[in-house]
Every structure is written in structure tokens, then in C-alpha cells.
Design a protein around this motif. Sequence first.
Motif, PDB file in Angstrom:
ATOM      1  N   GLU A 118       0.840  -1.200   0.000  1.00  0.00           N
ATOM      2  CA  GLU A 118       0.000   0.000   0.000  1.00  0.00           C
ATOM      3  C   GLU A 118       0.869   1.243   0.000  1.00  0.00           C
ATOM      4  O   GLU A 118       0.637   2.192  -0.745  1.00  0.00           O
ATOM      5  CB  GLU A 118      -0.910   0.005   1.236  1.00  0.00           C
ATOM      6  CG  GLU A 118      -2.338  -0.322   0.886  1.00  0.00           C
ATOM      7  CD  GLU A 118      -3.172  -0.666   2.088  1.00  0.00           C
ATOM      8  OE1 GLU A 118      -2.920  -0.106   3.181  1.00  0.00           O
ATOM      9  OE2 GLU A 118      -4.074  -1.508   1.937  1.00  0.00           O
ATOM     10  N   ASP A 119       1.902   1.221   0.857  1.00  0.00           N
ATOM     11  CA  ASP A 119       2.775   2.399   0.943  1.00  0.00           C
ATOM     12  C   ASP A 119       3.591   2.584  -0.340  1.00  0.00           C
ATOM     13  O   ASP A 119       3.867   3.715  -0.747  1.00  0.00           O
ATOM     14  CB  ASP A 119       3.685   2.298   2.166  1.00  0.00           C
ATOM     15  CG  ASP A 119       2.887   2.503   3.453  1.00  0.00           C
ATOM     16  OD1 ASP A 119       1.685   2.829   3.348  1.00  0.00           O
ATOM     17  OD2 ASP A 119       3.449   2.348   4.545  1.00  0.00           O
TER      18      ASP A 119
ATOM     19  N   LEU B 227       4.566   5.273  -5.670  1.00  0.00           N
ATOM     20  CA  LEU B 227       4.540   5.021  -7.124  1.00  0.00           C
ATOM     21  C   LEU B 227       3.101   5.112  -7.606  1.00  0.00           C
ATOM     22  O   LEU B 227       2.462   4.109  -7.909  1.00  0.00           O
ATOM     23  CB  LEU B 227       5.110   3.618  -7.424  1.00  0.00           C
ATOM     24  CG  LEU B 227       6.559   3.357  -7.018  1.00  0.00           C
ATOM     25  CD1 LEU B 227       6.905   1.878  -7.127  1.00  0.00           C
ATOM     26  CD2 LEU B 227       7.511   4.176  -7.902  1.00  0.00           C
ATOM     27  N   ARG B 228       2.599   6.323  -7.671  1.00  0.00           N
ATOM     28  CA  ARG B 228       1.174   6.521  -7.950  1.00  0.00           C
ATOM     29  C   ARG B 228       0.724   5.851  -9.249  1.00  0.00           C
ATOM     30  O   ARG B 228      -0.300   5.193  -9.306  1.00  0.00           O
ATOM     31  CB  ARG B 228       0.850   8.013  -8.044  1.00  0.00           C
ATOM     32  CG  ARG B 228       0.979   8.731  -6.726  1.00  0.00           C
ATOM     33  CD  ARG B 228       0.651  10.200  -6.925  1.00  0.00           C
ATOM     34  NE  ARG B 228      -0.775  10.390  -7.157  1.00  0.00           N
ATOM     35  CZ  ARG B 228      -1.666  10.529  -6.194  1.00  0.00           C
ATOM     36  NH1 ARG B 228      -1.285  10.483  -4.938  1.00  0.00           N
ATOM     37  NH2 ARG B 228      -2.931  10.712  -6.463  1.00  0.00           N
ATOM     38  N   GLU B 229       1.559   5.990 -10.269  1.00  0.00           N
ATOM     39  CA  GLU B 229       1.138   5.454 -11.583  1.00  0.00           C
ATOM     40  C   GLU B 229       1.139   3.920 -11.591  1.00  0.00           C
ATOM     41  O   GLU B 229       0.556   3.301 -12.467  1.00  0.00           O
ATOM     42  CB  GLU B 229       2.003   6.041 -12.717  1.00  0.00           C
ATOM     43  CG  GLU B 229       3.439   5.594 -12.788  1.00  0.00           C
ATOM     44  CD  GLU B 229       4.347   6.190 -11.701  1.00  0.00           C
ATOM     45  OE1 GLU B 229       5.545   5.914 -11.772  1.00  0.00           O
ATOM     46  OE2 GLU B 229       3.876   6.885 -10.768  1.00  0.00           O
TER      47      GLU B 229
ATOM     48  N   LEU C 133      -0.051  -2.521  -8.091  1.00  0.00           N
ATOM     49  CA  LEU C 133       0.192  -2.881  -6.687  1.00  0.00           C
ATOM     50  C   LEU C 133      -1.094  -3.389  -6.045  1.00  0.00           C
ATOM     51  O   LEU C 133      -1.072  -4.289  -5.203  1.00  0.00           O
ATOM     52  CB  LEU C 133       0.770  -1.672  -5.931  1.00  0.00           C
ATOM     53  CG  LEU C 133       2.222  -1.370  -6.344  1.00  0.00           C
ATOM     54  CD1 LEU C 133       2.611   0.065  -6.011  1.00  0.00           C
ATOM     55  CD2 LEU C 133       3.189  -2.342  -5.667  1.00  0.00           C
ATOM     56  N   GLN C 134      -2.223  -2.815  -6.454  1.00  0.00           N
ATOM     57  CA  GLN C 134      -3.520  -3.275  -5.948  1.00  0.00           C
ATOM     58  C   GLN C 134      -3.754  -4.735  -6.344  1.00  0.00           C
ATOM     59  O   GLN C 134      -4.177  -5.557  -5.530  1.00  0.00           O
ATOM     60  CB  GLN C 134      -4.626  -2.374  -6.538  1.00  0.00           C
ATOM     61  CG  GLN C 134      -5.983  -2.541  -5.900  1.00  0.00           C
ATOM     62  CD  GLN C 134      -5.966  -2.196  -4.414  1.00  0.00           C
ATOM     63  OE1 GLN C 134      -5.304  -1.248  -4.016  1.00  0.00           O
ATOM     64  NE2 GLN C 134      -6.656  -3.003  -3.605  1.00  0.00           N
TER      65      GLN C 134
ATOM     66  N   MET D 206      -1.691  -6.979  -4.158  1.00  0.00           N
ATOM     67  CA  MET D 206      -2.282  -7.152  -2.813  1.00  0.00           C
ATOM     68  C   MET D 206      -3.451  -8.125  -2.860  1.00  0.00           C
ATOM     69  O   MET D 206      -3.573  -9.005  -2.008  1.00  0.00           O
ATOM     70  CB  MET D 206      -2.740  -5.803  -2.265  1.00  0.00           C
ATOM     71  CG  MET D 206      -1.589  -4.974  -1.744  1.00  0.00           C
ATOM     72  SD  MET D 206      -2.170  -3.480  -0.971  1.00  0.00           S
ATOM     73  CE  MET D 206      -2.389  -2.408  -2.340  1.00  0.00           C
ATOM     74  N   GLU D 207      -4.284  -7.956  -3.882  1.00  0.00           N
ATOM     75  CA  GLU D 207      -5.436  -8.868  -3.984  1.00  0.00           C
ATOM     76  C   GLU D 207      -4.977 -10.300  -4.188  1.00  0.00           C
ATOM     77  O   GLU D 207      -5.516 -11.232  -3.601  1.00  0.00           O
ATOM     78  CB  GLU D 207      -6.370  -8.425  -5.126  1.00  0.00           C
ATOM     79  CG  GLU D 207      -7.265  -7.290  -4.677  1.00  0.00           C
ATOM     80  CD  GLU D 207      -7.954  -6.608  -5.840  1.00  0.00           C
ATOM     81  OE1 GLU D 207      -8.049  -7.213  -6.924  1.00  0.00           O
ATOM     82  OE2 GLU D 207      -8.394  -5.458  -5.651  1.00  0.00           O
ATOM     83  N   HIS D 208      -3.962 -10.438  -5.009  1.00  0.00           N
ATOM     84  CA  HIS D 208      -3.459 -11.786  -5.272  1.00  0.00           C
ATOM     85  C   HIS D 208      -2.844 -12.392  -4.008  1.00  0.00           C
ATOM     86  O   HIS D 208      -3.057 -13.569  -3.711  1.00  0.00           O
ATOM     87  CB  HIS D 208      -2.427 -11.739  -6.399  1.00  0.00           C
ATOM     88  CG  HIS D 208      -2.059 -13.093  -6.893  1.00  0.00           C
ATOM     89  ND1 HIS D 208      -2.840 -13.788  -7.776  1.00  0.00           N
ATOM     90  CD2 HIS D 208      -1.021 -13.909  -6.581  1.00  0.00           C
ATOM     91  CE1 HIS D 208      -2.294 -14.963  -8.012  1.00  0.00           C
ATOM     92  NE2 HIS D 208      -1.187 -15.060  -7.293  1.00  0.00           N
ATOM     93  N   LEU D 209      -2.100 -11.578  -3.271  1.00  0.00           N
ATOM     94  CA  LEU D 209      -1.485 -12.096  -2.041  1.00  0.00           C
ATOM     95  C   LEU D 209      -2.560 -12.481  -1.022  1.00  0.00           C
ATOM     96  O   LEU D 209      -2.442 -13.494  -0.332  1.00  0.00           O
ATOM     97  CB  LEU D 209      -0.518 -11.068  -1.443  1.00  0.00           C
ATOM     98  CG  LEU D 209       0.766 -10.850  -2.248  1.00  0.00           C
ATOM     99  CD1 LEU D 209       1.575  -9.694  -1.649  1.00  0.00           C
ATOM    100  CD2 LEU D 209       1.623 -12.112  -2.293  1.00  0.00           C
ATOM    101  N   ASP D 210      -3.612 -11.661  -0.951  1.00  0.00           N
ATOM    102  CA  ASP D 210      -4.727 -11.988  -0.042  1.00  0.00           C
ATOM    103  C   ASP D 210      -5.340 -13.331  -0.434  1.00  0.00           C
ATOM    104  O   ASP D 210      -5.613 -14.188   0.392  1.00  0.00           O
ATOM    105  CB  ASP D 210      -5.829 -10.915  -0.107  1.00  0.00           C
ATOM    106  CG  ASP D 210      -5.395  -9.631   0.583  1.00  0.00           C
ATOM    107  OD1 ASP D 210      -4.359  -9.653   1.267  1.00  0.00           O
ATOM    108  OD2 ASP D 210      -6.095  -8.617   0.409  1.00  0.00           O
TER     109      ASP D 210
END
Length: 472
Positions: free
Chosen positions: A191-192, A197-199, A204-205, A208-212
Motif C-alpha cells: 500500500e505504501d 509510485l502513484r502510476e 500494486l492493488q 495485494m489482492e493476489h497475495l490476499d
Amino acid sequence: MAIPIDIAVVGHTNVGKTSLLRTLVRQRDFGVVSDRPGTTRHVESIELKIDGASAVRYHDTPGLEDSAALLQYLKMLAPEATPVERVRAFLRGPEAQAAFEQEAKVLRKLLECDAAIYVIDCREAVLPKYRYEIEILSACAKPVMPVLNFSQGAVSHAQAWRDTLTAYHLHTCVQFDAVAPFMGAERQLYEDLGVLLRERRPQLQDIMEHLDWQGLERRRAASQLVASLLVSAAAMRRAISPADLAEPARKAALLRHFKKDLAAQVAACVQDLLAVYGFRAGDAEVDLAPWADGRWEADLFSAQTLKDASQKLGTGAAVGAAVGLMADVALAGLSLGAATALGAAVGGLASQGWSQVPRKIANRVRGIEELTLENEVLLALAGSMVRLLAALEQRGHAAWAKVQVASAPAEEGDNASLHGLVASLAAARSYSQWEMVPGSQASADARRTALVERTAQRLRTAAEQPKLLQET
Ligand SMILES: Nc1nc2c(ncn2[C@@H]2O[C@H](COP(=O)(O)OP(=O)(O)OP(=O)(O)O)[C@@H](O)[C@H]2O)c(=O)[nH]1
Ligand SMILES: [Mg+2]
């Protein structure tokens, strides 16, 4: 397909850069980890893959050693140039191949990357050499994401580090421990990174979903394995003839084999669990060695352990007395027909299913006894396995110490959900073919599959109890 995000993992020597990477990519064998400084000598890269495609390319780098001298050198190099131009000039110059060869490898890689993860050993005070390091990294003009590693230790200068980092405009930082990561620390890190790295935020989202999702899948697979073990243990049954019972050596050998068979099932389950979590075979052990080497009665199956467990099952003193009696006949933890009948007086038989009765009576007539595991043993085993699951969930891939789960009876906090779980295993007692022999397929009986699924759900509920999530 999106271009992978390149991240250089940088920091002082021996702060756990390689260890952090092992944990983030869940690869126990990545790189070389040692408590001696200067272990990683070259840039080594590893990919975090999602559905087979590279999502992040991590680059492990050698430790920064002489930041004071390097900063001084950089400042002398081209006083009029911008900081990043000075770094480039340094990398083109002779010292990048000589005195600062290690540092040059780090900075060269960082300039090629999208961002750096700056690993900090937060047991260390913020010495000047670390501030010079931060200055050098800032000079590379790349987003820097500090990670306060070693956060689970007793000594922590985390606040001083945060203050220093803020002074250098590094406003986000993640607390981590490569050996025993916090729940959610990995998500926080991505998340951080998304803030820096806004673009790259959508990528990154996705990560995160994949890791979850992977985490859920691991928990599901692990709870299924343990559930199958418990169903198998509950189904275990051996007929013993009166002649064998009358011969003490024969009887002792049969009991030993029964216990060994259970121990082999538990050991196989532990290895399967380690594989699910990406650890090495042998990284964990449920304390079964004593079972195999004849100290069985001394721990899990001691009369006291079973009495404790029976109290926690809520069956109270009556079962405790029955257990004591069984211990006297050296069957601690195991039921023979007679002991089961005794259990019936206190409700044990009802919990094991009335469907068994006709066969039992038939065996009785033929003088055959049946050896099975007591509910108290199943409860203790379930408690140990839930504790093992919690320990594996919390374990980083940089951890070297073996997970040892003592064969203790279930604890207070385990009671409610594990009690229900053990009661529901009664359904398996009538089906000796539901026992799983290590190395062969479990019975495909749909009723077994359904019981395993229900048991797995109960295990997941039990494992969510905060008390059980403490390291064993
Ligand atoms: N307790 C604990 N130990 C850690 C942690 N991270 C690393 N270690 C230990 O610290 C030591 C150094 O870890 P490495 O991963 O080799 O450190 P490094 O930064 O890659 O070191 P160099 O390659 O020499 O620069 C090893 O003994 C690790 O097991 C952590 O978060 N907690
Ligand atoms: Mg290293």
C-alpha cells in the motif's frame, strides 16, 4: 501485460535485506543469509510472480558499508552538479571500480529501478553513518520506502528512526520483521509503495489482492490437511483378539504399532503443511518423537494430560476418573471396548455414535476388543495442530529456528470451537476405512469429504482466535 515494477532492496550491511526478500517472495532458499556482515556481494534478482507473470522484480544488493567516506567523495566530485548528476559522475569514475566498488553496485542498480526499499535494523540507534546513507540514497532521486526491520525484538529505536526519516522527507515507513512478520505488514508495504509510485497503483492493488487470495488458499489447504488428519485419527481402529490381549508382550507391541501409525500420519501431515507454506521439510515438528520412542505415556497420553483435556472438554470429573482407570491399565489415551463402555456411563459412547453399538456387541460376543483413540487425545492433537497452523501463518521465510509444537493439551481459549470439532469427529468412528495411510489416497467417500470440509471450517474458526495466534 504491465511492465514489472523494479525495486532495489538496499541498506546497511547485515540489516536483513536478503532475509526480507526471502519472506516477501516466500522463498526459503533465495540468496545467502548469515549474521556476518558483507554476505551478499553482488546484485541478485528475484521475481514475485502472479499467475506465472512477473509482477515485481526485486533486486537484492550488497550492504552499504562506508557511507561517510562515499558522501564526502560525492560532495567533492562535482560541487555544481545536482545530487543525481554527482552519483552518475561517481559511477563513471575510477572509484566506482575501486574503494567504493560495493556501494557502486547498489547505486547503479537503484538508478535503473522504479524505487528502493531501504531496510533498517531498528534495534540500532540512528548513528551518523545511517544519516549519510539516507543522504546518498536520496541523491539518487528515486522514491525510497523505508522498512523498519527487526521490529519484533526487545530493543527498538523505531521512533528515533521515524523522526530521522521524516527529517529527510521520508514520511512513510513500514514496520516489519523478516523472521516473524506482523499480520498485515506485507499488505502495508505494498500500500505504501502505491503512495510512492502513484502510476503503478493499479498493479500494486492487483498484487495485494493476489497475495490476499493466496493467503486464503493456503489457509484453506492447510485446514483441509489437518481436518483430514483428525478424521483419519478418529477413524483409526484395530481389532485385538483375546489371545493377543492375554499375552502382555503381544498387547504392548499392538499398542506400540497403533501409536506409531498415528505418529506417522501426523508427521506426514506436518510435512504437507510445510509444503503448503513454502517451508522446507523438517522446518517444523509437532512433538511426536516421544510417542515413537516409548515416552508416549509421559506426555500427550499421560493421565494428567488427559484429565486436563477431559476437563476442558467439559465432561468433568467422571471422564477424568475413567481416564485415570485407563492409565492404570496402561492404555492411556486409547480405548478398548471395555474402557469405551466405561465412557458410555459418562456420555462418551453417545458422543461416539450409537451406530457403533451393534458391531461392538458382536465383537464382544466373539471376544474381540477394538483399539481406538480417546476423544481427549483428539482434542490435544487438534490443539497442537491449530497451534502449528498459527505458527506457520506467522513465520517468515527468513526464519531458521524450527517450529516446535509441544504435545500439550488444548488450552482454555481453544475450548469452545475445538470441543465442537472433536464432538463432530464422532461420525468418523464408525468408518475404519476413513483412516488415511501415509503415501496413499484418502477414502473418496463423500461423507468423509463432507466431514473433512466441516472440520476444516471449524479449524479455521479456531485458528482465528487471537489467543491461538500467539507464537507457540
Ligand atoms: N530476528 C530477526 N532476525 C533477522 C531479521 N532479518 C534478518 N535477520 C537475521 O539477521 C542476519 C542478517 O540477515 P541477512 O538477510 O543476511 O542481512 P543482509 O542485510 O542481507 O546482509 P548483507 O548481505 O551481509 O548485507 C541473519 O542472521 C538473519 O537471520 C529480522 O527481521 N528479525
Ligand atoms: Mg544479503
